[in-house]
Design a protein around this motif. Structure first.
Motif, short mmCIF file in Angstrom:
data_model
loop_
_atom_site.label_atom_id
_atom_site.label_comp_id
_atom_site.label_asym_id
_atom_site.label_seq_id
_atom_site.Cartn_x
_atom_site.Cartn_y
_atom_site.Cartn_z
N LYS A 68 0.83 -1.21 0.00
CA LYS A 68 0.00 0.00 0.00
C LYS A 68 0.87 1.26 0.00
O LYS A 68 0.41 2.33 -0.41
N GLU A 69 2.11 1.13 0.45
CA GLU A 69 3.04 2.25 0.38
C GLU A 69 3.68 2.37 -1.00
O GLU A 69 4.12 3.43 -1.41
N ILE A 70 3.73 1.25 -1.73
CA ILE A 70 4.38 1.21 -3.04
C ILE A 70 3.44 1.69 -4.14
O ILE A 70 3.82 2.47 -5.02
N PHE A 71 2.18 1.23 -4.09
CA PHE A 71 1.23 1.48 -5.16
C PHE A 71 0.14 2.46 -4.71
O PHE A 71 -0.13 2.61 -3.52
N ASP A 72 -0.51 3.06 -5.69
CA ASP A 72 -1.61 3.99 -5.44
C ASP A 72 -2.92 3.19 -5.47
O ASP A 72 -3.53 3.03 -6.53
N PHE A 73 -3.33 2.69 -4.32
CA PHE A 73 -4.53 1.87 -4.25
C PHE A 73 -5.78 2.69 -4.60
O PHE A 73 -6.74 2.15 -5.15
N ASP A 74 -5.77 3.98 -4.29
CA ASP A 74 -6.93 4.82 -4.64
C ASP A 74 -7.10 4.86 -6.16
O ASP A 74 -8.22 4.79 -6.68
N SER A 75 -5.99 4.99 -6.88
CA SER A 75 -6.04 5.03 -8.34
C SER A 75 -6.55 3.72 -8.91
O SER A 75 -7.37 3.71 -9.84
N ILE A 76 -6.08 2.60 -8.34
CA ILE A 76 -6.53 1.29 -8.82
C ILE A 76 -8.01 1.10 -8.53
O ILE A 76 -8.77 0.61 -9.37
N ARG A 77 -8.44 1.51 -7.33
CA ARG A 77 -9.87 1.40 -6.97
C ARG A 77 -10.73 2.24 -7.91
O ARG A 77 -11.80 1.81 -8.34
N ALA A 78 -10.27 3.44 -8.23
CA ALA A 78 -11.03 4.32 -9.13
C ALA A 78 -11.14 3.68 -10.52
O ALA A 78 -12.20 3.74 -11.16
N PHE A 79 -10.07 3.08 -10.99
CA PHE A 79 -10.09 2.39 -12.28
C PHE A 79 -11.10 1.25 -12.26
O PHE A 79 -11.91 1.10 -13.19
N LEU A 80 -11.07 0.43 -11.21
CA LEU A 80 -11.98 -0.70 -11.12
C LEU A 80 -13.44 -0.23 -11.06
O LEU A 80 -14.34 -0.89 -11.60
N ALA A 81 -13.67 0.92 -10.43
CA ALA A 81 -15.03 1.44 -10.30
C ALA A 81 -15.57 1.99 -11.62
O ALA A 81 -16.75 1.82 -11.94
N ARG A 82 -14.70 2.64 -12.39
CA ARG A 82 -15.19 3.29 -13.63
C ARG A 82 -15.20 2.35 -14.84
O ARG A 82 -15.92 2.58 -15.80
N SER A 83 -14.40 1.28 -14.78
CA SER A 83 -14.29 0.39 -15.94
C SER A 83 -15.26 -0.77 -15.80
O SER A 83 -14.93 -1.83 -15.23
N GLN A 84 -16.46 -0.58 -16.30
CA GLN A 84 -17.50 -1.58 -16.15
C GLN A 84 -17.20 -2.87 -16.93
O GLN A 84 -17.69 -3.94 -16.60
N SER A 85 -16.39 -2.76 -17.97
CA SER A 85 -16.09 -3.95 -18.78
C SER A 85 -14.91 -4.75 -18.24
O SER A 85 -14.62 -5.85 -18.72
N PHE A 86 -14.23 -4.21 -17.23
CA PHE A 86 -13.04 -4.88 -16.70
C PHE A 86 -13.43 -5.96 -15.70
O PHE A 86 -14.30 -5.76 -14.85
N SER A 87 -12.80 -7.11 -15.81
CA SER A 87 -13.01 -8.19 -14.83
C SER A 87 -11.68 -8.79 -14.47
O SER A 87 -10.77 -8.88 -15.29
#
Length: 559
Positions: A196-215
């Motif tokens: 969690k210190e290395i990666f931007d978890f907020d950015s990844i969460r935002a991507f997962l939330a907006r990308s409806q086609s991503f699984s």
């Protein structure tokens, strides 16, 4: 509970076969179950710890949970106490992924760690077990220490063992035994805090939330990374429960029967089938001890050599590297030269070696490294790290999706090839072949190198040998040399062939042949790898006379 311990000296006889490599000592379970076999090796390991030695040391202990692990942990506890070790830090139920152990050694400033794993080798009563020692920087013991362990194991006549009662590894907390303590820790918490210190978890969460086609589908393969995957993907990133599979560690990794439990297409059948059948856009797997990874999507396989190159090319989107900068890149010698192109583009050093990159990281000259055998890592620890690579790819997807909504794995690969060209790569594994004949094959090739007959020779239809050598790695930091790392043949057109014997199995020999060819023409970047490489593969098979020396018509596995 505090108590006074009684230490006894136990007479024993040496075993001649306890020679560890940097991957530790790997044998069948029944070998470790021999009288005093495990205790002997633990004593030899403690004896070999550099000054000030085992007395007063703090050691991290854990592993992938394979069969025989509980018994081995209790043996380690008693022998460690008998040798004056001050404290053991043990993963809950004896479970610690190799990356998590490396992190814990570094975070707790431990003397080192004893890891119970045979990596991707199969587990169970009739299969493999392993023990390896990691040093204070969190990385595998160098050859100087593994050689000392072997020498101690050959001359051992006794080991010291304290009368520590059975320790309950299912309860988190500290138990004191006089001047000796055993601390059972949450296996996952410190690792999750690190990533969690290395990666931007907020950015990844935002991507997962907006990308409806991503699984996403993560396969723990019933190895050690299951609990880590559940914590990260379900609890930290908020994905649904069906985003993970096979996440309960099992002593036999689920009792299935692939040749190994590697995160690769040949072994992770269930994940591959689910990804293709369900149209999963991002599939990932990790192996028994968690240091390797595979990245796939429907219709897309990310070759490990390409994976490390893509991660390095996009390192700037990962906060850790945005802060530290990209210091240098490294790959194992057989790994394709895709990473070399990125190093030149970034203006950083490129190191070609085998698996001895810890010194470069400690010296601040290396940030990211990888190997073709599905291992990828960085200087955040001193081991390869499967889940780190998965999170790196999710970070890249998040950043690219913000610019090009709906971007896929294949889109990212295609863009990489368009910029850098494509290094087609394959590996042929011939497993559990006759060791003597395999050795004769390698010696025959070494003979060609010695007499100079390969240089300038024509192989196959139109391949001309530019150079050939028996690769040796010289550490740029301490000057140590590791010889005999593989037969390397380079052709005039830039293609490469490498042959080597692997010692990571518990019996027999494994011959590996690596073949690579660079393609700069964009119109030829979407060929099937086996088609693109066919002329070089045919020449390589003929040169080494692999069929004759292995008595095999085809390899066990093609990657």
């Amino acid at each position: 509970m505090a108590s006074t311990l009684t230490v006894q000296t136990v007479a024993t006889q040496a075993y001649p076969d306890q020679k560890p490599g940097t991957s530790g000592l790997r044998k069948r379970v029944r070998v470790f179950e021999q009288a005093n076999y495990t205790a002997n090796f633990i004593q030899a390991t403690l004896t070999a710890i550099p000054a000030p030695g085992a007395q007063g040391a703090t050691l991290v202990v854990g592993g992938d949970g394979r069969y025989y692990s509980p018994e081995a942990v209790q043996t380690i506890i008693r022998v460690a106490a008998g040798n004056g070790v001050r404290a053991l830090i043990i993963g809950h139920n004896g479970i610690l992924s190799t990356p998590a152990a490396s992190n814990l050694i570094r975070k707790r400033k431990a003397t080192g760690g004893i890891l119970l794993t045979a990596s991707h080798n199969p587990g169970g009563p009739d299969n493999d077990f392993g023990i390896k020692y990691n040093v204070s920087n969190g990385g595998p013991a160098p050859e100087s220490i593994t050689n000392r362990i072997f020498e101690a194991s050959r001359s051992i006549t006794e080991y010291r063992m304290a009368d520590v009662p059975q320790v309950d590894l299912s309860t988190i907390g500290v138990t004191e035994f006089g001047g000796f303590s055993v601390e059972v820790v949450d296996s996952v918490a410190d690792y999750v805090a690190m990533v969690k210190e290395i990666f931007d978890f907020d950015s990844i969460r935002a991507f997962l939330a907006r990308s409806q086609s991503f699984s996403l589908l993560f396969d723990g393969m019933h190895g050690v990374t299951g609990p880590y995957g559940e914590r990260i993907f379900l609890h930290e990133l908020g994905l649904p429960a069906n985003s993970v599979m096979n996440c309960v560690p099992k002593p036999d990794f689920g009792g299935k029967q692939p040749a190994h439990y590697r995160p690769m297409v040949a072994d992770a059948h269930e994940l591959v089938e689910c990804v293709e059948k369900q149209g999963i856009t991002f599939g990932a797997a990790s192996d028994g001890d968690g240091d390797r990874n595979m990245i796939i999507g429907k219709g897309t396989f990310v070759n490990p050599s390409d994976s490390v190159a893509v991660i390095a090319a996009h390192a700037h989107v990962i906060p850790y590297f945005a802060k530290t900068g990209l210091k240098g890149l490294a790959r194992s010698m057989p790994t394709s030269q895709a990473l070399d192109h990125v190093a030149r583009d970034k203006g950083v050093e490129l190191f070609e070696g085998w698996k001895f990159f810890g010194n470069l990281m400690d010296a601040g000259r290396l940030s990211i490294c990888g190997e073709e055998s599905f291992g990828t890592g960085s200087d955040h620890i001193r081991e390869k790290d499967g889940l780190w690579a998965v999170l790196a790819w999710l970070s890249i997807l998040a950043a690219e999706d913000a610019k090009r909504p709906g971007v896929t794995l294949q889109d990212i690969l295609n863009a990489h090839y368009a910029k850098f060209g494509r290094n087609y790569f394959t590996r042929y594994d011939y497993e559990e072949v006759d060791g003597q004949r395999a050795g004769e094959m390698i010696e025959r090739l070494r003979g060609f190198i010695s007499d100079g007959s390969l240089k300038g020779s024509k192989q196959g239809a139109n391949l001309v040998v530019k150079s050939a050598d028996d690769f040796a790695y010289t550490d740029p930091i301490d000057g140590s040399v590791s010889t005999g790392q593989g037969i390397r043949i380079l052709f005039e057109d830039g293609s490469r062939v490498i042959y080597r014997l692997s010692g990571t199995g518990s019996q027999g020999a494994t011959v590996r042949m690596y073949v690579e060819r660079y393609e700069s023409d964009p119109s030829r970047h979407n060929l099937d790898a086996q088609v693109a490489l066919k002329p070089v593969v045919e020449a390589a098979l003929a040169l080494a006379q692999l069929q004759e020396y292995t008595s095999r018509d085809r390899p066990t596995v093609i990657t």
